[in-house]
Design a protein around this motif. Structure first.
Motif, PDB file in Angstrom:
ATOM      1  N   HIS A   1       0.824  -1.211   0.000  1.00 50.31           N
ATOM      2  CA  HIS A   1       0.000   0.000   0.000  1.00 50.31           C
ATOM      3  C   HIS A   1       0.853   1.254   0.000  1.00 50.31           C
ATOM      4  N   ALA A   2       1.971   1.212   0.752  1.00 52.67           N
ATOM      5  CA  ALA A   2       2.846   2.378   0.783  1.00 52.67           C
ATOM      6  C   ALA A   2       3.406   2.671  -0.591  1.00 52.67           C
ATOM      7  N   ALA A   3       3.928   1.641  -1.265  1.00 46.64           N
ATOM      8  CA  ALA A   3       4.502   1.855  -2.593  1.00 46.64           C
ATOM      9  C   ALA A   3       3.421   2.208  -3.603  1.00 46.64           C
ATOM     10  N   ALA A   4       2.243   1.610  -3.477  1.00 50.61           N
ATOM     11  CA  ALA A   4       1.175   1.874  -4.450  1.00 50.61           C
ATOM     12  C   ALA A   4       0.633   3.287  -4.328  1.00 50.61           C
ATOM     13  N   SER A   5       0.751   3.880  -3.149  1.00 51.84           N
ATOM     14  CA  SER A   5       0.210   5.225  -2.961  1.00 51.84           C
ATOM     15  C   SER A   5       1.127   6.300  -3.506  1.00 51.84           C
ATOM     16  N   LEU A   6       2.328   5.898  -3.932  1.00 52.83           N
ATOM     17  CA  LEU A   6       3.322   6.870  -4.389  1.00 52.83           C
ATOM     18  C   LEU A   6       3.458   6.821  -5.898  1.00 52.83           C
ATOM     19  N   HIS A   7       3.421   7.960  -6.522  1.00 52.99           N
ATOM     20  CA  HIS A   7       3.555   8.051  -7.980  1.00 52.99           C
ATOM     21  C   HIS A   7       4.631   9.082  -8.280  1.00 52.99           C
ATOM     22  N   HIS A   8       5.829   8.599  -8.421  1.00 57.86           N
ATOM     23  CA  HIS A   8       6.972   9.490  -8.623  1.00 57.86           C
ATOM     24  C   HIS A   8       7.906   8.855  -9.655  1.00 57.86           C
ATOM     25  N   PRO A   9       8.560   9.664 -10.472  1.00 60.02           N
ATOM     26  CA  PRO A   9       9.428   9.106 -11.528  1.00 60.02           C
ATOM     27  C   PRO A   9      10.581   8.272 -10.994  1.00 60.02           C
ATOM     28  N   HIS A  10      10.922   8.395  -9.706  1.00 63.08           N
ATOM     29  CA  HIS A  10      12.059   7.641  -9.183  1.00 63.08           C
ATOM     30  C   HIS A  10      11.644   6.654  -8.096  1.00 63.08           C
ATOM     31  N   ILE A  11      10.369   6.309  -8.028  1.00 61.32           N
ATOM     32  CA  ILE A  11       9.885   5.285  -7.092  1.00 61.32           C
ATOM     33  C   ILE A  11       9.265   4.164  -7.915  1.00 61.32           C
TER      34      ILE A  11
END
Length: 925
Positions: free
Chosen positions: A155-165
């Motif tokens: 959930h933590a990773a899915a909530s983040l939308h960044h070009p380097h994540i």
């Protein structure tokens, strides 16, 4: 494993499965051992042994059938993947690889394994794209915390939308197997890049030594026996590597099989700038994650992936903490790689870990990238933890002199031991690194030797204290024998306890005595010398008390209160500047105590009282804007105090008093609307408290004062409501006086408040022409005040009443009697100048009386006397404005005085309009 398979167990089945009645943790351990044996048999390819285990424990299949099926399929995938690699090397056909499905994903081969899961390369069937699938280890499904942590990662990773994540595509659970899919990164981690550099450096060194030993330089590099130079898989594996389970942490990468053969030297300037650019990208990604409420908590080179295009990716949020998800790390637990943990993480106190821990870990990563050395080392886990928590790493420039000084300064700030000394956001860290790249001055500054020494001592408090204790003990040991030391120590300890007890008693006694003397003698002329002597003695006591308790945490609260009382004493003896400094120090102490005791309502209230007194003092100094800010802060803390301790009615009264003070200050500087709203709010809150049968003397007294202040502000715009409020207040106070012959001394004196209400009502009735009742009210108020001796507070209120009475008499057609009232009011105000310090309020009031006297003198033909009085009024009004420059009413009064002086100069006759415009209302102090 689904949630229902963990809960809702059948005791009979469990008893049979575990061969006997076991309790709690023993039962879980036994079950885990059987499951592990089953998994090991499958992974080794011994299906027969696995089946025999199921025959031995038939309830295992019945209870966990779905999960065991999923486990068999995953083990088949791993075995087929291994066989597939062997077939590729032995020339067998590629068709030997048989894929397996997990939901919408076709698993192909394992590419990584770590504590938080196993990563497979897979194909998403519906979209026909290659992805990475992370699967929770089967043994972990027995632990609900592991499942929650795995879901938290997804959930933590899915909530983040960044070009380097690394983006997450989906989350699921298939037959008890928890998994999620994410983008497949074709590249390598920074850790593997570092390993490749080290291997290349070793190879070159070996070649150079060989060339020196053989006396010739070889044109190509050779491999020593037993030394493998290639650290990545050969090119025939399609340019993708299978992660080594010993180094891979389950990230999403499928590593690049070939590394660049020309690796830049760490002393090369371009190399340093390239590494800094990578860290800037990671810092910006972390800053974005922090803004979304996600803290990674496991930043290290193995979790930073570099794809084949040179783009850096942040992966593996297995230890992340989200704002919307509770903390899954228990107090005292230690998870992650110690080498990259922040000191607060090593201390195993999750509440102390925030986003600045990621900044620290990223700084350590940059340290290793630039120096090719570990920041901390230790022979064992305990030594490494101690080094991370207490030691500073070797200076980066000692390991790599090519690192610029500015970059080293930025790096050292990022890895400061105290999180308050680091960059407060990852964005600030990235911005300072950009300043370095652009050749601009960085914001980071190198600590002085004194700062470094102090921080070293703070990190080793126990060592420093121990050394001091040893020194003291050694000195004492030289003076007396060991037996005498033991006896003397017991005596000293007992004496210290008695001294502490007596000191607290003395502090309480001085506080009570000083408060009583100050309260009862503040306004008594004949006791002013005695009062000043008592205050000076109190000042000396508080100063001695503060010196004695300096730095002693057990007296922290008493010290803060003593400093607050010292400020009040200094203000009472007119040492304003010192009082201001003392109040500020007391406020700092209260704020520090508030951090330690955030749920202590009385502590919040004491802090608010200190701010309220500071605001009053600033108003006396003419700093109205600063006073308003201090009042607002005090009200905020009082609101928190009441929420924490709603049963404490003193806190309710204190908040209303501060609101009334703020409203008065706002009205005087022209913010009338907000001031009236505050008075309405305070009156309503006090009325609700009294209606709930929770009244107390302090609440009742403050309710009356606040209603009087509200009525005074409504007299011009809502005379009807003002009259109702004043009549109700008078009725309440008169009924209270009948119930007891001696009204209790409270925060506000009932007699003064009764005279204020009668005087204001008289002024209001005078505007309506109802002079008989108005004069009766002023006579009652004056008579009541004259019965109370020489108290200066009563004298002040009496002078106000007489001035208003003079105006009413003049308007009713009795100028001679009016002149007598003005004369008595002026005499009382002049007497106050002799016994109290000059204030802006006192100057303004006497100037108003002189204005009225000048009007009557001019009407009688005494022009010289009239001009003399008016000139004195202008001088007093000017002094009032100098002390309170923001007070709008003072400036209006000065304009009236000057206008009347101009009229006198033109020999105008009887300016009655000006007389009527200057009415001293007698607002409560």
């Amino acid at each position: 494993m689904t949630k229902s398979s963990i809960q809702g167990r059948d005791p009979a089945v469990e008893h049979h499965l575990l061969e006997g009645p076991l309790e709690g943790n023993e039962r879980e351990e036994k079950l885990a051992q059987k499951l592990d044996a089953y998994a090991v048999a499958l992974e080794s390819g011994n299906a027969r042994a696995a089946d025999e285990l199921l025959k031995e424990f038939p309830d295992l299949e019945a209870r966990l059938g779905g999960h065991l099926s999923s486990l068999r399929r995953l083990c088949q995938v791993r075995k087929v993947a291994a066989d597939d690699q062997v077939s590729r090397h032995t020339g067998q056909p590629e068709e030997a690889f048989v894929p397996s499905n997990l939901g919408d994903y076709q698993l192909r081969r394992e590419i990584g394994r770590g504590g938080m899961g196993v990563v497979y390369e897979a194909t998403q069937i519906s979209l026909r794209r290659n992805v990475a699938v992370k699967v929770l280890p089967f043994a972990a499904v027995l632990d609900q915390t592991q499942i929650k942590r795995f879901r938290n990662e997804a959930h933590a990773a899915a909530s983040l939308h960044h070009p380097h994540i690394v983006p997450v595509f989906g989350v699921g659970c298939e037959r008890g197997v928890h998994y999620y899919s994410m983008q497949l990164i074709n590249g390598q981690s920074l850790e593997q890049m570092q390993q490749a550099r080290r291997a290349t450096a070793i190879d070159k060194r070996v070649d150079r030594l060989r060339a020196e030993n053989e006396g010739q330089v070889k044109g190509d590099t050779t491999t020593q026996e037993g030394h493998v130079r290639r650290v990545f898989p050969p090119a025939d594996l399609g340019g993708q590597a299978i992660c080594d389970p010993s180094t891979c942490t389950g990230s999403t990468e499928a590593n690049v099989g070939q590394t660049n053969s020309t690796i830049s030297s760490r002393s090369n300037r371009n190399f340093i700038r390239n590494e800094v650019r990578l860290v800037i990208a990671v810092a910006e990604a972390l800053d974005y994650a922090h803004e979304q409420g996600v803290i990674h908590r496991d930043i290290k080179p193995s979790n930073l992936l570099l794809d084949e295009n040179g783009k850096i990716w942040v992966a593996d949020f297995g230890l992340a903490r989200c704002r919307s998800v509770g903390n899954l790390t228990a107090e005292g637990s230690l998870m992650g790689t110690i080498r990259y943990m922040s000191p607060e993480q090593v201390a195993a106190k999750p509440r102390g870990v925030d986003h600045r821990s990621d900044i620290y870990s990223l700084g350590i990563t940059l340290y290793e990238l630039l120096t090719s050395h570990a920041a901390f080392t230790g022979r064992n886990r305990e030594q490494l933890m101690r080094a991370v928590e207490c030691d500073m790493p070797t200076s980066p420039r000692r390991l790599n002199p090519a690192i610029p000084i500015d970059l080293e300064t930025v790096l050292l700030k990022a890895i400061a031991k105290d999180k308050d000394d680091r960059y407060q956001t990852a964005g600030e860290f990235a911005a300072d690194l950009k300043r370095f790249l652009d050749g601009r001055p960085t914001l980071a500054r190198r600590p002085t030797l004194v700062d470094q020494g102090f921080k070293w001592a703070m990190r080793r408090k126990s060592l420093v204290i121990s050394l001091l204790a040893c020194l003291v003990f050694s000195c004492v040991l030289l003076a007396i024998t060991s037996i005498a030391i033991a006896a003397r120590t017991r005596e000293v300890d007992a004496a210290n306890l008695r001294a502490q007890h007596h000191l607290r008693q003395a502090h309480a006694a001085v506080y009570r005595f000083g408060s009583l003397v100050d309260e009862h003698s503040r306004n008594l002329r004949q006791t002013r010398p005695l009062r000043r002597d008592v205050l000076l003695e109190s000042q000396r006591f508080y100063a001695d008390f503060l010196r004695y308790t300096e730095g002693d945490s057990q007296y922290a609260r008493e010290a803060a209160h003593a400093r607050y009382r010292l400020g009040a004493v200094l203000a009472s003896i007119d040492d304003r500047e010192k009082a201001l400094r003392t109040y500020r120090l007391a406020i700092r102490q209260y704020l520090a105590l508030r951090e330690q005791h955030p749920f202590d309502g009385r502590l919040h209230g004491d802090l608010a009282l200190c701010l309220n007194n500071l605001a009053k003092l600033k108003r006396d100094c003419g700093r109205d804007a600063e006073a308003v800010r201090a009042y607002r802060q005090a009200i905020g803390y009082q609101r928190e105090a009441i929420q924490l301790n709603p049963a404490n009615l003193d806190l309710v009264a204190e908040r209303a008093a501060t609101q009334t003070n703020l409203a008065t200050a706002l009205i005087e500087i022209g913010e009338e609307k907000e001031g009236k709203e505050l008075l309405e709010l305070a009156t309503g809150q006090l009325s609700d408290t009294i209606a709930d049968a929770k009244s107390s003397p302090s609440v009742n007294a403050q309710w009356i004062e606040t209603r009087n202040s509200l009525a005074a502000t409504l007299m011009t715009e809502d005379a009807g409501r003002a009259e109702r409020l004043l009549r109700e207040t008078i009725e309440t106070l008169e009924s209270h006086a009948k119930e007891t012959s001696n009204p209790p001394t409270t925060v506000l004196n009932h007699v003064c408040q009764l005279s204020v209400a009668r005087n204001n009502l008289a002024a209001l009735l005078g505007t309506k022409g109802e002079f008989d009742e108005a004069l009766q009210l002023t006579r009652s108020a004056a008579g009541e005040l004259e019965k109370h001796g020489s108290d200066t507070a009563f004298h002040t209120q009496l002078a106000i009443v007489l001035n208003n009475q003079g105006q009413l008499l003049y308007q009713a057609g009795y100028p001679i009697v009016a002149k007598e009232s003005f004369a008595r009011a002026a005499e009382l105000f002049r007497g106050l100048f002799e016994t109290t310090e000059e204030t802006a309020t006192l100057c303004n009031r006497l100037a108003g009386v002189l204005h009225n006297q000048a009007t009557l003198d001019h009407a009688e033909g005494n022009h010289v006397t009239a001009k003399s009085r008016l000139a004195e009024a202008i001088e007093l009004q000017t002094r009032a404005i100098q002390q309170a420059p923001l007070n709008r009413s003072y400036r209006q009064c000065l304009a009236y005085h000057r206008e009347m002086m101009r009229q006198f100069s033109k020999h105008d006759s009887k300016p009655n309009a000006l007389l009527n415009s200057l009415t001293t209302t007698g607002d409560p102090e």
